[in-house]
Design a protein around this motif. Sequence first.
Motif, PDB file in Angstrom:
ATOM      1  N   LEU A   1       1.160  -0.981   0.193  1.00 11.04           N
ATOM      2  CA  LEU A   1      -0.269   0.517  -0.140  1.00 11.04           C
ATOM      3  C   LEU A   1       1.000   1.833  -0.008  1.00 11.04           C
ATOM      4  O   LEU A   1       0.709   2.453  -0.659  1.00 11.04           O
TER       5      LEU A   1
ATOM      6  N   PRO B   1      -9.723  -6.764   1.640  1.00 16.20           N
ATOM      7  CA  PRO B   1      -9.502  -7.783   3.116  1.00 16.20           C
ATOM      8  C   PRO B   1      -9.744  -8.583   4.318  1.00 16.20           C
ATOM      9  O   PRO B   1      -9.501  -9.498   4.877  1.00 16.20           O
TER      10      PRO B   1
ATOM     11  N   MET C   1       0.594  15.494  -8.320  1.00 17.53           N
ATOM     12  CA  MET C   1       0.122  15.082  -7.222  1.00 17.53           C
ATOM     13  C   MET C   1       1.291  15.960  -6.629  1.00 17.53           C
ATOM     14  O   MET C   1       0.335  17.359  -5.382  1.00 17.53           O
TER      15      MET C   1
ATOM     16  N   GLU D   1      -7.384   0.399  -9.248  1.00 17.82           N
ATOM     17  CA  GLU D   1      -6.440   1.242  -8.770  1.00 17.82           C
ATOM     18  C   GLU D   1      -6.481   2.802  -8.083  1.00 17.82           C
ATOM     19  O   GLU D   1      -6.278   2.825  -7.461  1.00 17.82           O
TER      20      GLU D   1
ATOM     21  N   VAL E   1      -7.364   1.716  -3.934  1.00 10.00           N
ATOM     22  CA  VAL E   1      -6.170   1.479  -3.252  1.00 10.00           C
ATOM     23  C   VAL E   1      -5.552   2.809  -3.104  1.00 10.00           C
ATOM     24  O   VAL E   1      -4.572   3.069  -1.676  1.00 10.00           O
ATOM     25  N   ASN E   2      -5.267   3.274  -4.086  1.00 16.69           N
ATOM     26  CA  ASN E   2      -4.323   4.984  -3.957  1.00 16.69           C
ATOM     27  C   ASN E   2      -4.627   4.951  -3.007  1.00 16.69           C
ATOM     28  O   ASN E   2      -4.460   6.295  -1.748  1.00 16.69           O
TER      29      ASN E   2
ATOM     30  N   VAL F   1      -6.602   3.948  -0.752  1.00 16.59           N
ATOM     31  CA  VAL F   1      -5.889   3.426   1.140  1.00 16.59           C
ATOM     32  C   VAL F   1      -4.586   3.504   1.493  1.00 16.59           C
ATOM     33  O   VAL F   1      -4.297   3.833   2.786  1.00 16.59           O
ATOM     34  N   GLY F   2      -4.179   3.943   0.429  1.00 15.79           N
ATOM     35  CA  GLY F   2      -2.694   4.124   0.200  1.00 15.79           C
ATOM     36  C   GLY F   2      -2.280   4.829   0.832  1.00 15.79           C
ATOM     37  O   GLY F   2      -0.951   6.351   0.823  1.00 15.79           O
TER      38      GLY F   2
ATOM     39  N   HIS G   1      -2.139   8.010  -0.615  1.00 17.82           N
ATOM     40  CA  HIS G   1      -1.508   8.959  -1.485  1.00 17.82           C
ATOM     41  C   HIS G   1      -2.551   9.703  -2.065  1.00 17.82           C
ATOM     42  O   HIS G   1      -2.391  10.598  -3.171  1.00 17.82           O
TER      43      HIS G   1
ATOM     44  N   HIS H   1     -12.751  -2.347   1.036  1.00 13.42           N
ATOM     45  CA  HIS H   1     -11.648  -1.381   2.133  1.00 13.42           C
ATOM     46  C   HIS H   1     -12.784  -1.466   2.928  1.00 13.42           C
ATOM     47  O   HIS H   1     -12.180  -0.974   4.237  1.00 13.42           O
TER      48      HIS H   1
ATOM     49  N   ARG I   1     -11.243   0.625   6.081  1.00 13.77           N
ATOM     50  CA  ARG I   1      -9.981   1.094   5.669  1.00 13.77           C
ATOM     51  C   ARG I   1     -10.359   2.560   4.777  1.00 13.77           C
ATOM     52  O   ARG I   1      -9.311   4.079   5.233  1.00 13.77           O
TER      53      ARG I   1
END
Lengths: 506, 153, 321
Positions: free
Chosen positions: A139, A345, A456, C185, C188-189, C191-192, C194, C208, C213
Amino acid sequence: MGIENLFLGFQIAISPYNLFVAVIGITLGTIIGVLPGLGGANGVAILLPLTFTMPPTSAIILLTSLYWGALFGGAITSILFNIPGEPWSVATTFDGYPLARQGMGGQALTAAFTSSFVGALFSIVLITFFAPLLAEIALKFGPPEFFAIQLLTFSSFVGLGGGNPLKSLVSILLGFILAAVGLDIVTGQLRMTFGFVDLMKGFDFIVAVIGLFGVGEILLSVEEGLSFKGVRTGMNLKVVFDTWRILPRYARTFVRGSFIGFWMGFKPGGATPASFMSYAFAKRFSRNPERFGKGELEGVVAPETAAHAAGVAAMLPMLTLGIPGSPTAAVMLGGLIIWGLQPGPLLFKEKPDFVWGLIASMYTGNVIGVLMVLAFVPFFAAILRIPFAILTPVIVVVCAVGSYAVHNSMIDIWYMVIFGVVGYVFKKLDYPLAPLVLALVLGDLAENALRQSLIMSQGSLAIFVTRPIAGVISAVAVLFFVLPVLTPWWRRLRGVPAIPRATREI
Amino acid sequence: MRTADLVTASFLMVLGGVVVFDAVGLGIGWGTDGPKSGFFPFSLGVLMIAACAVIVMQAARRAAARPFVTRAQLGPVLKVLWPAVALVALTQWLGLYVAAAFYTGFYMRWIGRHSWLAVLAVAILFPLATFFVFEKWFLVPMPKGPLEAWLGQ
Amino acid sequence: MGLKTALALVLVLAAAPAGAAWEPTKPIEFVVPAGTGGGADQMARLISGIAEKHKLSPRPIIVVNKSGGAGAEGFLDVKSKKGDAHTIIITLSNLFTTPLHTGIPFSWRDLTPIARMALDQFILWVNAETPYTTAKEYIAAVNEKPLGKKMGGTGSAQEDQILTIQLEQALGLKFIYVPFKGGGEVCVNLVGKHVDSTVNNPIECASHWKAGRVRPLAVFDTARIPVGEWKEIPTVKEALGVDVHYLMLRGIFGPPDMPKDAVDWYVAFLKKVYDTPDFQKYLGEGALKPAFATGAEYVKWVEGNEQLHKELMAKGGLLKK
């Protein structure tokens, strides 16, 4: 994560029905792996509808076994015909094909299959014991980290080839240019399509590779006459055991390849760069780097170990996060939903029998797989004994079928022929093909990751330095870029002759 | 070898020019959120032109040593290349399976001088096997022609 | 009886026996103008699988992905198969956005509408570790600093960006929009960490969310999603007081001039698929809006939706210049 869970999983995986399903899956997968253009993703997608009437655990065992089969099978045509059956087998052609031409196809195949198995086993063990922890690490990888990885793959590979550096550069540029054709996902604009519908989908990596390596190689090799060279291999299993006696020598390459493969594999699109990076590292650290590309067994071990380790690692994000680590995993993910399972998960908690059955089946599937393909090594090697006038049209037709299957588009078969001629001309004029292919496969991914990162950071390149993981990987990448410049200087400083390797060349 | 080098490098230079032309249309600047669509293609195109220009100069200064391909080498190469091109052209008309049958049969007879029996066996069985593997097992449709339409496939 | 009449009679007799409707006579190619694993791809493969499982079609349905040029490859391929009765295509919003943004010569009017299967919802998500529990709190944080928060989405000038721009214009905000390749994707970004927020479809983030999350803040629809835990999520109107709503089409089309009796067969076939428990279960799990429609009703909806996309994209400056 308990041993008892794994034990429970094994009870499910070794039921006669599930073992039978695994054998079927591996057989089909090996065929898919052999046929270029038909990837694991196609295979899984095609079988998916058939799995709706099966219990979910057996269904996933069928699909994952097919995937292991495809991973094993990709090496076969790479070694025998210089045609990579799968993108991650491109690096296997570099030494596998020369070995086959020297009559050592059996050894090369044995090394490839054994390495695949070792790489897979490494990843499976890691998944068994550290899945949730590793998912957390995965992650942490956003676009900047992803770009840094692409940069590292590339930097580890450049400076490896000899010859005219300008021609290497042109090769890289051409690969990047071809990769940029089509839709730019960052802005949604079409690039270099000039209004042609056929250019909108861009140039597919596998089509280019079939043409450049496969067709190009046939053209090049027939210059000396209409026959295939050096293809007499022993027709018995002795070759497998003989090769096994040599393989322990490459223990370090196995370990390195496994680590690279696992580490790259849990991010999408990882297996192909992993195989290239592992090959590059093996060559860099080898005591005989000059033998690479001419038929060095280690040059087969390195990419295959990494590719299969990465292929298995791609399952990890699917199981733990519900995101696919590869296109094949993406289709399997769709399967999970259709079987009524919620990927993500909670899968470990809610469906332990499914998850642990799958993990245990990774062990059984790969053991069955390696035994099956190894048993067929003499048979595969014997394919080269088919007369030239039959084998050539068969290879060309299979290449055409493969190119078409990628997008179901006729133009791709024409591209294949054109790439074949380009491959022939480039090879004769000493333009290296490997950098072109690497740039083609990484170009799109790397540019997207770079531009996402810059969006970003609102245009600031500092993002690659300030984020710790990205910073470390970028630094290593830069080190590799400057290494070829620094090494001679360092040697001179220590009073070592600048080019000791040339003296050892045979 | 020199001529081939010159021709290839010049061709790639033209390609670089085309890329640059397209990139300029897309915008080659560095916008507020990073580079625009044409930024990377533009630099790639310019580098390509420069690198090829140097290759052309290197090649022009070099004496023409050996030919790119000798007549003896070209023969077999063409004997592989043109039937392959014919296969692709035929595929467009007849579909892949029929084209593959003609191509395999022709090649076996012409190059290999295999017996008619062997030629017929391979030319019929190989496309048939391909048909079953792709259309029936893997459900991957291949280009098809009048024969398949007539057979209702 | 003249020769001509006799011939005509023979032809009539030789044709399909009276009353027997059209049926597929060869495998059906089901084009997905998107990559493997996405929402449209999943639904196409589900339909193909259900047809296989319940024996709803005499010939197999083969899913083919043609994702090039944001789906342009798939649309133009189907457009070129005029009158073909053995090709169908599943569409998402790129049916409108791709031609409008890239200027490719294609419009949905080129195709034969068959059926609308469902409409996909959009939800505003943030990472569960952030302190924002309501959309209001998050929007206040976005407002603190212009260009301070990153919104992740699928592709450029497609539904996610349209929705982001709608939100920005309704509330006078500015996000940094970061495009990714696919919905999975994007989540997940998130969750991470970003990106700070996303406008994912429910199914892309569902697992998630269950794992704690990510956190849903608002649904981009005029009413709440009436199933399961989704009921708890307020609409954007309830949460923020502005009416920003958007639904994505999951519909099926055929090539231009598809024969009428073939269209009828596909309509009946898709209705049977739609009514299976498997399909209904999928709709429930993905929080998709059940919306089966055919014929004039479907065409009218598509017309309205096309107009909507034109307006939204013009407002967002996303039309082809």
